[in-house]
Design a protein around this motif. Structure first.
Motif, mmCIF file in Angstrom:
data_model
loop_
_atom_site.group_PDB
_atom_site.id
_atom_site.type_symbol
_atom_site.label_atom_id
_atom_site.label_comp_id
_atom_site.label_asym_id
_atom_site.label_seq_id
_atom_site.Cartn_x
_atom_site.Cartn_y
_atom_site.Cartn_z
ATOM 1 N N LEU A 1 3.550 6.165 -5.461
ATOM 2 C CA LEU A 1 3.210 6.444 -6.861
ATOM 3 C C LEU A 1 2.104 7.492 -6.957
ATOM 4 O O LEU A 1 2.090 8.312 -7.868
ATOM 5 C CB LEU A 1 2.797 5.146 -7.570
ATOM 6 C CG LEU A 1 3.975 4.229 -7.925
ATOM 7 C CD1 LEU A 1 3.478 2.842 -8.318
ATOM 8 C CD2 LEU A 1 4.801 4.828 -9.068
ATOM 9 N N ARG A 2 1.174 7.476 -6.008
ATOM 10 C CA ARG A 2 0.121 8.498 -5.980
ATOM 11 C C ARG A 2 0.736 9.900 -5.999
ATOM 12 O O ARG A 2 0.338 10.754 -6.785
ATOM 13 C CB ARG A 2 -0.717 8.304 -4.715
ATOM 14 C CG ARG A 2 -1.668 9.437 -4.434
ATOM 15 C CD ARG A 2 -1.449 10.026 -3.044
ATOM 16 N NE ARG A 2 -2.205 11.243 -2.912
ATOM 17 C CZ ARG A 2 -2.852 11.624 -1.824
ATOM 18 N NH1 ARG A 2 -2.835 10.856 -0.762
ATOM 19 N NH2 ARG A 2 -3.481 12.768 -1.793
ATOM 20 N N ALA B 1 2.109 2.037 -3.442
ATOM 21 C CA ALA B 1 1.076 2.690 -4.262
ATOM 22 C C ALA B 1 0.894 4.147 -3.833
ATOM 23 O O ALA B 1 0.669 5.029 -4.676
ATOM 24 C CB ALA B 1 -0.242 1.930 -4.170
ATOM 25 N N GLU B 2 0.987 4.407 -2.535
ATOM 26 C CA GLU B 2 0.889 5.799 -2.062
ATOM 27 C C GLU B 2 2.045 6.639 -2.593
ATOM 28 O O GLU B 2 1.884 7.814 -2.909
ATOM 29 C CB GLU B 2 0.911 5.841 -0.533
ATOM 30 C CG GLU B 2 -0.419 5.519 0.098
ATOM 31 C CD GLU B 2 -0.378 5.788 1.596
ATOM 32 O OE1 GLU B 2 0.547 5.261 2.260
ATOM 33 O OE2 GLU B 2 -1.257 6.520 2.087
ATOM 34 N N VAL C 1 -9.286 0.753 0.181
ATOM 35 C CA VAL C 1 -8.750 -0.578 0.494
ATOM 36 C C VAL C 1 -8.962 -0.775 1.989
ATOM 37 O O VAL C 1 -8.221 -0.216 2.799
ATOM 38 C CB VAL C 1 -7.255 -0.661 0.148
ATOM 39 C CG1 VAL C 1 -6.710 -2.056 0.453
ATOM 40 C CG2 VAL C 1 -7.003 -0.289 -1.311
ATOM 41 N N ARG D 1 -8.497 2.369 4.234
ATOM 42 C CA ARG D 1 -7.544 3.341 3.687
ATOM 43 C C ARG D 1 -7.988 3.822 2.308
ATOM 44 O O ARG D 1 -8.672 3.094 1.591
ATOM 45 C CB ARG D 1 -6.149 2.707 3.617
ATOM 46 C CG ARG D 1 -5.611 2.399 5.012
ATOM 47 C CD ARG D 1 -4.258 1.725 4.946
ATOM 48 N NE ARG D 1 -4.326 0.390 4.335
ATOM 49 C CZ ARG D 1 -3.276 -0.405 4.176
ATOM 50 N NH1 ARG D 1 -2.082 -0.013 4.573
ATOM 51 N NH2 ARG D 1 -3.410 -1.595 3.622
ATOM 52 N N PHE D 2 -7.559 5.021 1.946
ATOM 53 C CA PHE D 2 -8.035 5.644 0.708
ATOM 54 C C PHE D 2 -6.852 6.010 -0.188
ATOM 55 O O PHE D 2 -5.876 6.603 0.270
ATOM 56 C CB PHE D 2 -8.852 6.894 1.037
ATOM 57 C CG PHE D 2 -10.121 6.585 1.784
ATOM 58 C CD1 PHE D 2 -11.293 6.331 1.102
ATOM 59 C CD2 PHE D 2 -10.117 6.504 3.177
ATOM 60 C CE1 PHE D 2 -12.457 6.022 1.781
ATOM 61 C CE2 PHE D 2 -11.287 6.196 3.866
ATOM 62 C CZ PHE D 2 -12.457 5.956 3.177
ATOM 63 N N LEU D 3 -6.955 5.665 -1.466
ATOM 64 C CA LEU D 3 -5.872 5.906 -2.409
ATOM 65 C C LEU D 3 -6.392 6.697 -3.615
ATOM 66 O O LEU D 3 -7.116 6.162 -4.439
ATOM 67 C CB LEU D 3 -5.309 4.552 -2.872
ATOM 68 C CG LEU D 3 -4.082 4.564 -3.779
ATOM 69 C CD1 LEU D 3 -2.874 5.174 -3.074
ATOM 70 C CD2 LEU D 3 -3.754 3.129 -4.231
ATOM 71 N N PRO D 4 -6.034 7.985 -3.726
ATOM 72 C CA PRO D 4 -6.403 8.750 -4.925
ATOM 73 C C PRO D 4 -5.380 8.490 -6.045
ATOM 74 O O PRO D 4 -4.406 7.773 -5.824
ATOM 75 C CB PRO D 4 -6.304 10.215 -4.472
ATOM 76 C CG PRO D 4 -5.894 10.200 -3.033
ATOM 77 C CD PRO D 4 -5.357 8.832 -2.737
ATOM 78 N N GLU D 5 -5.611 9.128 -7.197
ATOM 79 C CA GLU D 5 -4.775 9.015 -8.406
ATOM 80 C C GLU D 5 -5.011 7.666 -9.097
ATOM 81 O O GLU D 5 -4.561 6.615 -8.639
ATOM 82 C CB GLU D 5 -3.272 9.203 -8.115
ATOM 83 C CG GLU D 5 -2.881 10.584 -7.631
ATOM 84 C CD GLU D 5 -2.986 11.679 -8.707
ATOM 85 O OE1 GLU D 5 -2.969 11.355 -9.904
ATOM 86 O OE2 GLU D 5 -3.109 12.857 -8.315
ATOM 87 N N PHE E 1 0.835 -1.206 0.000
ATOM 88 C CA PHE E 1 0.000 0.000 0.000
ATOM 89 C C PHE E 1 0.869 1.257 0.000
ATOM 90 O O PHE E 1 0.585 2.230 -0.702
ATOM 91 C CB PHE E 1 -0.962 0.007 1.198
ATOM 92 C CG PHE E 1 -2.044 1.037 1.066
ATOM 93 C CD1 PHE E 1 -3.174 0.799 0.303
ATOM 94 C CD2 PHE E 1 -1.920 2.283 1.685
ATOM 95 C CE1 PHE E 1 -4.164 1.766 0.151
ATOM 96 C CE2 PHE E 1 -2.912 3.260 1.545
ATOM 97 C CZ PHE E 1 -4.031 3.002 0.785
ATOM 98 N N PHE F 1 2.445 10.642 -9.391
ATOM 99 C CA PHE F 1 1.502 11.058 -10.440
ATOM 100 C C PHE F 1 0.951 12.451 -10.155
ATOM 101 O O PHE F 1 0.754 13.254 -11.077
ATOM 102 C CB PHE F 1 0.371 10.023 -10.595
ATOM 103 C CG PHE F 1 0.823 8.785 -11.317
ATOM 104 C CD1 PHE F 1 1.137 8.834 -12.667
ATOM 105 C CD2 PHE F 1 0.971 7.572 -10.660
ATOM 106 C CE1 PHE F 1 1.584 7.701 -13.342
ATOM 107 C CE2 PHE F 1 1.418 6.437 -11.322
ATOM 108 C CZ PHE F 1 1.720 6.496 -12.665
ATOM 109 N N PHE F 2 0.711 12.760 -8.893
ATOM 110 C CA PHE F 2 0.317 14.122 -8.495
ATOM 111 C C PHE F 2 1.359 15.121 -8.986
ATOM 112 O O PHE F 2 1.027 16.179 -9.523
ATOM 113 C CB PHE F 2 0.186 14.170 -6.962
ATOM 114 C CG PHE F 2 0.166 15.553 -6.361
ATOM 115 C CD1 PHE F 2 -1.019 16.266 -6.232
ATOM 116 C CD2 PHE F 2 1.340 16.143 -5.892
ATOM 117 C CE1 PHE F 2 -1.031 17.533 -5.672
ATOM 118 C CE2 PHE F 2 1.340 17.408 -5.334
ATOM 119 C CZ PHE F 2 0.147 18.113 -5.229
#
Lengths: 213, 213
Positions: A101-102, A98-99, B62, B65-69, A95, A105-106
């Motif tokens: 990468l978030r 992925a955060e 998930v 938890r919250f994942l934007p993008e 997780f 991308f931001f």
């Protein structure tokens, strides 16, 4: 055997600096070949046929292969690599990865097109030389950049690093254009949590400045 | 135990569709909660405090938890997951993995801001309702979108998939707004290699259409 790494870059570009900083923090040797984008040196037939058909830098050369897109190049360097302290720049946790990468991308969607573009226009092109179409975008990019900095400042108000408890590529990549945002007309003192975080990044072992030779 | 996956989305958004398509190809169950962005449903105090303080979708939930993008959410789903045929959407090879990310960053930087924005303006907002500042950007976004499609077409002229010999997240993510680009005023028949690739993606086992319930 590790393949030779060559960075095709313009040293004034924050997108190029990200890659140098990532390599430095990981202790990876990186050859540098400079191009002056203002003189069109990435649009020559030679560059287009050999380095990047799209005429853009940075391009990370790995042996005989070429990788455009700054954030992908940073990922390549950090993927499987470890810094001097045995800790890498990509989190082990799924997780958290992925955060990270978030925020990467931001950076490319909400930060770079506003903050880096204004810096380029104001510092290198010069406001007087902008096309009318560019001039009309200044206010919109100013607002977009302020919003990106506001979101970063809010996120950093309660933590030291963008993801989890340690530095990751998200910090390195966002550092590149944030620490020179004032050249784009942004006032970093409006964002105290960002200022504290910039100092943390600059204090990392192996850190190199943007203008280091 | 696998944590429950919930997609907070507007079903008309290609950025949301990417995540549904990734989940479908990997056989992952995904709950969907719809919001109408045109009615401001992602700007309510409840959404801002619980789902995403930045008021944007998609957000992949998930567990708690919250994942934007969107592209980070697709990565999260594919990281360590395998499709029905035992093959995943993230390449095993380190350089190929970075090449996949290269196209994912290209999508957010050079493709989505042009092609998705024009589709949104022309199809959902309506050209007559655009602000003058938006209207002034149409030509620039048209040129940027055509250039992105040209680069994709050139890349696909000599290969079936964006990276290596198999489908990866790069294909899924670029498919989302490319296959509906005509709603933004682009003519896909100008790009024959893209058209052939769109058919290959649509023929993948487990494929779901954008308007599937």
């Amino acid at each position: 055997m590790r393949e030779e790494l060559v960075l095709h870059e313009d040293p004034r570009s924050g997108n190029c600096y990200k890659i140098r900083l990532t390599a430095a923090l990981l202790g990876l040797p990186l050859q540098r070949i400079d191009y002056d984008i203002l003189r069109g040196e990435t649009r020559t037939p030679d560059f287009l046929s050999k380095i990047n058909a799209h005429g853009r830098i940075p391009v990370l050369q790995v042996g005989t292969r070429f990788l455009p897109e700054s954030n992908a190049a940073c990922w390549y360097l950090a993927d499987g690599a470890e810094g001097a302290d045995g800790v890498g720049l990509i989190p082990e946790d799924r997780f958290a990865r992925a955060e990270m990468l978030r925020w990467m991308f931001f950076e490319q969607y909400s930060h770079e097109p506003n903050i880096a573009t204004l810096r380029f226009w104001l510092l290198y092109v010069g406001e007087a030389n902008l096309a009318p179409q560019q001039r009309e975008q200044i206010l919109m990019k100013r607002a977009g950049g302020e919003e990106a900095l506001r979101q970063m400042n809010e996120h950093l108000a309660t933590r030291d690093w963008f993801v989890g408890e340690a530095v990751s590529l998200a910090d390195i990549i966002l550092f590149a254009y944030t620490h020179v945002a004032e050249a784009g007309g942004f006032r970093l003192s409006d964002y105290p949590a960002i200022c504290a975080w910039l100092h943390r990044v600059a204090a990392l072992p192996g850190f190199v400045a943007m203008d280091a030779p």
